[in-house]
Design an enzyme around this catalytic site. Sequence first.
Site, PDB file in Angstrom:
ATOM      1  N   ASN A 173       0.828  -1.202   0.000  1.00  0.00           N
ATOM      2  CA  ASN A 173       0.000   0.000   0.000  1.00  0.00           C
ATOM      3  C   ASN A 173       0.863   1.251   0.000  1.00  0.00           C
ATOM      4  OD1 ASN A 173       0.631  -0.732   2.765  1.00  0.00           O
ATOM      5  ND2 ASN A 173      -0.964   0.652   3.492  1.00  0.00           N
ATOM      6  N   GLU A 221       0.143   5.304   0.649  1.00  0.00           N
ATOM      7  CA  GLU A 221      -0.828   6.315   1.056  1.00  0.00           C
ATOM      8  C   GLU A 221      -0.444   7.696   0.546  1.00  0.00           C
ATOM      9  OE1 GLU A 221      -2.292   4.136   5.161  1.00  0.00           O
ATOM     10  OE2 GLU A 221      -1.159   5.980   5.320  1.00  0.00           O
ATOM     11  N   GLU A 264      -3.060  -4.873  -2.765  1.00  0.00           N
ATOM     12  CA  GLU A 264      -3.610  -5.836  -3.711  1.00  0.00           C
ATOM     13  C   GLU A 264      -3.682  -5.248  -5.117  1.00  0.00           C
ATOM     14  OE1 GLU A 264      -4.713  -4.838  -0.746  1.00  0.00           O
ATOM     15  OE2 GLU A 264      -6.099  -6.309   0.135  1.00  0.00           O
ATOM     16  N   CYS A 305     -10.224  -4.676   0.858  1.00  0.00           N
ATOM     17  CA  CYS A 305     -11.298  -3.680   0.876  1.00  0.00           C
ATOM     18  C   CYS A 305     -12.230  -3.913  -0.311  1.00  0.00           C
ATOM     19  CB  CYS A 305     -10.709  -2.271   0.848  1.00  0.00           C
ATOM     20  SG  CYS A 305     -10.039  -1.779  -0.758  1.00  0.00           S
TER      21      CYS A 305
END
Length: 166
Positions: free
Chosen positions: A61, A63, A74, A112
């Site tokens: 990830n 951010e 993912e 998510c």
Amino acid sequence: MEELVLKSTLHVAQLSELTDIERQLIDVAKESTYNSYAPYSQFYVGAAILLKNGTIVPGCNQENVAFPSGLCAERSAIYAAGAQYPDQPVIMLAIAVRNCNGEFLEEPTSPCGACRQVIIETETRFKQPVRILLYGTKHTYIMDGIKQLMPLSFTEISGMSERMAK
């Protein structure tokens, strides 16, 4: 009124019960958490994709203060695989998460909604399910296809593919 009962089947396994390639994929996902850029959530997610040709593509990830400009692990792995190996089907996806203390989570964390939708599109694109490994230090959840997490999923719009082909 009729009732519709939806069931999902997840397998719960210890690392020792996984195949060598499944353990290797989890190791790459765990290592990828150290490449995460997560100064806001302190939620470090790593992913690893196994392609049909045997290539493993990592992701993590990233951010951004201008939310939602960041990207989940993912999706970063799936998109990197698509950019580098566009004709290679995704066979398996492993996901691992560390917390703000740098510890891997005991319980597995699931993707998510946006990542679930991208996984659905990947399965649709290659016409096969993606085996998903959700790592936790206590156990790993295994499922054969994202529909175990999203049984009522949004797929291609009826007739859209026929109209686009013309």
